[in-house]
Design an enzyme around this catalytic site. Sequence first.
Site, PDB file in Angstrom:
ATOM      1  N   LYS A 162       0.860  -1.230   0.214  1.00  0.00           N
ATOM      2  CA  LYS A 162      -0.071  -0.079  -0.095  1.00  0.00           C
ATOM      3  C   LYS A 162       0.907   1.115  -0.120  1.00  0.00           C
ATOM      4  CE  LYS A 162      -2.002   2.874   2.622  1.00  0.00           C
ATOM      5  NZ  LYS A 162      -1.593   3.915   1.811  1.00  0.00           N
TER       6      LYS A 162
ATOM      7  N   GLU B 202      10.152   1.394  10.456  1.00  0.00           N
ATOM      8  CA  GLU B 202      11.211   2.195   9.979  1.00  0.00           C
ATOM      9  C   GLU B 202      10.291   3.727  10.414  1.00  0.00           C
ATOM     10  OE1 GLU B 202      14.176   2.002   9.784  1.00  0.00           O
ATOM     11  OE2 GLU B 202      14.206  -0.178   8.820  1.00  0.00           O
TER      12      GLU B 202
ATOM     13  N   CYS C 179      13.506  11.101   7.111  1.00  0.00           N
ATOM     14  CA  CYS C 179      13.424  10.812   8.486  1.00  0.00           C
ATOM     15  C   CYS C 179      14.777  10.873   9.405  1.00  0.00           C
ATOM     16  CB  CYS C 179      12.914   9.379   8.467  1.00  0.00           C
ATOM     17  SG  CYS C 179      13.801   8.159   7.368  1.00  0.00           S
TER      18      CYS C 179
ATOM     19  N   GLU D 190       9.442  15.633  15.620  1.00  0.00           N
ATOM     20  CA  GLU D 190       9.929  15.617  14.199  1.00  0.00           C
ATOM     21  C   GLU D 190       9.085  16.795  13.254  1.00  0.00           C
ATOM     22  OE1 GLU D 190       8.900  12.130  11.888  1.00  0.00           O
ATOM     23  OE2 GLU D 190      11.125  12.232  11.307  1.00  0.00           O
TER      24      GLU D 190
HETATM   25  P1  NAD Z   1       2.281   8.310   8.116  1.00  0.00           P
HETATM   26  O1  NAD Z   1       2.490   7.205   9.027  1.00  0.00           O
HETATM   27  O2  NAD Z   1       1.052   9.153   8.119  1.00  0.00           O
HETATM   28  O3  NAD Z   1       1.903   7.517   6.569  1.00  0.00           O
HETATM   29  C1  NAD Z   1       2.791   6.385   6.151  1.00  0.00           C
HETATM   30  C2  NAD Z   1       2.106   5.318   5.316  1.00  0.00           C
HETATM   31  O4  NAD Z   1       1.239   4.708   6.538  1.00  0.00           O
HETATM   32  C3  NAD Z   1       1.223   5.821   4.259  1.00  0.00           C
HETATM   33  O5  NAD Z   1       1.037   5.010   3.297  1.00  0.00           O
HETATM   34  C4  NAD Z   1      -0.145   6.062   4.916  1.00  0.00           C
HETATM   35  O6  NAD Z   1      -1.341   5.846   4.268  1.00  0.00           O
HETATM   36  C5  NAD Z   1      -0.138   4.869   6.023  1.00  0.00           C
HETATM   37  N1  NAD Z   1      -1.003   4.975   7.151  1.00  0.00           N
HETATM   38  C6  NAD Z   1      -1.485   5.970   7.646  1.00  0.00           C
HETATM   39  N2  NAD Z   1      -2.388   5.602   8.921  1.00  0.00           N
HETATM   40  C7  NAD Z   1      -2.277   4.556   8.788  1.00  0.00           C
HETATM   41  C8  NAD Z   1      -2.830   3.515   9.745  1.00  0.00           C
HETATM   42  N3  NAD Z   1      -3.637   3.889  10.724  1.00  0.00           N
HETATM   43  N4  NAD Z   1      -2.507   2.082   9.588  1.00  0.00           N
HETATM   44  C9  NAD Z   1      -1.799   1.836   8.495  1.00  0.00           C
HETATM   45  N5  NAD Z   1      -1.473   2.461   7.716  1.00  0.00           N
HETATM   46  C10 NAD Z   1      -1.484   3.750   7.756  1.00  0.00           C
HETATM   47  O7  NAD Z   1       3.433   9.008   7.838  1.00  0.00           O
HETATM   48  P2  NAD Z   1       3.646  10.319   6.979  1.00  0.00           P
HETATM   49  O8  NAD Z   1       3.807  11.447   8.131  1.00  0.00           O
HETATM   50  O9  NAD Z   1       2.993  10.645   5.928  1.00  0.00           O
HETATM   51  O10 NAD Z   1       5.166  10.111   6.825  1.00  0.00           O
HETATM   52  C11 NAD Z   1       6.237  10.839   7.258  1.00  0.00           C
HETATM   53  C12 NAD Z   1       6.767  10.006   8.438  1.00  0.00           C
HETATM   54  O11 NAD Z   1       7.659   8.840   7.746  1.00  0.00           O
HETATM   55  C13 NAD Z   1       7.935  10.726   9.229  1.00  0.00           C
HETATM   56  O12 NAD Z   1       7.566  10.588  10.723  1.00  0.00           O
HETATM   57  C14 NAD Z   1       9.177   9.977   8.749  1.00  0.00           C
HETATM   58  O13 NAD Z   1      10.021  10.317   9.977  1.00  0.00           O
HETATM   59  C15 NAD Z   1       8.688   8.702   8.479  1.00  0.00           C
HETATM   60  N6  NAD Z   1       9.811   8.115   7.477  1.00  0.00           N
HETATM   61  C16 NAD Z   1      10.516   7.229   8.218  1.00  0.00           C
HETATM   62  C17 NAD Z   1      11.606   6.314   7.313  1.00  0.00           C
HETATM   63  C18 NAD Z   1      12.416   5.402   7.969  1.00  0.00           C
HETATM   64  O14 NAD Z   1      13.027   4.679   7.153  1.00  0.00           O
HETATM   65  N7  NAD Z   1      12.797   5.594   9.258  1.00  0.00           N
HETATM   66  C19 NAD Z   1      11.481   6.874   6.020  1.00  0.00           C
HETATM   67  C20 NAD Z   1      10.800   7.789   5.628  1.00  0.00           C
HETATM   68  C21 NAD Z   1       9.878   8.300   6.195  1.00  0.00           C
END
Ligand code: NAD
Length: 501
Positions: free
Chosen positions: A178, A253, A287, A388
Amino acid sequence: MSTPHYTMLIDGKWHDTPEHYEIRSPATEELVATVAKGGIEHVDLAVAAAKAAHEAGDWRRTPPAERAAVVADVAARLASRADELAVLQTRENGATIRVTGTLHVGLSVVQIQYLASLADNYPWEDKGPDIGPVPALGLVRREPIGVVAAIVPWNIPLLTTVWKIAPALVAGNTVVLKPDEHAPLLALELAKAFEAAGLPAGVLNVVTGDGEPVGAYLSGHPDVRKVAFTGSTAVGKSILRQSADTIRRVTLELGGKGANILLDDADLDIAIDGTVFACMANNGQACEAGTRLLVPADKREEIVQRLVARIATLKIGDPLDPATHIGPIASAGQRDRIVEYFRIAAEEGATAVAGGRAPKGPEFEKGYWIEPTVFVDVTNDMRIAREEVFGPVLTVLTYDSVDEAVKIANDTNYGLSAGVWGSEARALEVARQLDAGMVWVNDWHVIHPAYPFGGYKESGLGREGGPDALDEYTEQKFISLDRSGGIENKAFAIVIDPVAN
Ligand code: NAD
């Protein structure tokens, strides 16, 4: 030219939906593509297809070298379209063409190649040590887990996807992917490449849908045996809670608040450049960015002055222009979140010495823009230093001793990345003391396929990439095979006997 439309891959067929997402460039708000908007019914179909493919067993029984060859073929297919895909990624999420060509597409290609190569020497089935004294053979097998759900974010979509899909498929699992609803295009291009490479139907399925309810429904699906997730710490925690019910395997992650320590013997010309790169690369939406700069208190004035001067040289604007350093924020929602942190920072007493607002000019009337921002007068208890922000926003903190710098660096719930600038021996000693999954000395953003990526504490669970990547997608099975021809002196007794004696 008509706007491209993307559909979802389920059980080897492309599915459309009545409702569509509009993917618009965050720089210009132009329509880039439309995408099928899936629901939980599509998750049910996709998981059922993945489960059926796993149970049928064709893929998991395909020799690992053949599975790896399909995965490696995808790397070649992506490489042959690298420029086109980099442009597509830039148009979709606003990351500059400088980084979409390298970090997004280029690095994804080498990651896939590396992950496929792991099949060669992986101990798929190894004879273990002698079980004797009775004649018995011991085997350790690594078997696929089953249906893997991969859920990825919008900031570096392709790399975060291949880190999951490639090892999952090399290991013989089946997958439901997804992508993020704001940036699904590269994941769908990847799925097309797998289809063209001959991956059998049902082995890789893609559902494009919202995080809630679609992502949450997928990560909690009873037939999903493993969730591999990149995204926010809040969602990561909810996935871990969901997984308790079925003891589902999980790799997470999550977020970061990387501490970047400038030692007093750092070469400032290099360290200032590196600090800007650490925080501002990918428009500050990484991140593992270095977002907390720790400087010796008596050098603060000089360092901040040089930092602000360096930031003033950055070119903000059209992310498709190779000369551009900083593009737009990926969405209006993320831009608003950053602006809210500006309000919080001001309320807490921090001072913006650079940025803290949208850039001015006709080219910034459309899209979502934030100037690279530096806050001083920050202490480590402030929200701007602890949470963050996920934008081009640097906080500057001061320290009086190296011990204090280490203490401040480690005083965070996160533990993804950190960095140290200074003479090699001293910086390395500090690096050893930092609680982070990745520590860069006199550098930043070194993401090498042969090294693990992931974090301590609330930054995650497990690692992606690196030599052990396949372990995250396999179960170990011990098989012992008796050759004594009787039921006397069994292996169990062998364990007990030395104790009894
Ligand atoms: P998010 O957690 O809102 O979304 C990430 C993914 O999860 C999307 O596909 C979203 O549709 C899905 N999602 C949202 N709610 C969900 C739920 N309740 N259950 C399952 N899936 C769900 O993250 P975001 O804010 O859009 O992305 C940025 C974040 O990602 C930042 O906090 C960043 O640090 C982190 N990030 C981490 C890494 C790493 O490797 N550690 C890499 C890139 C981004």
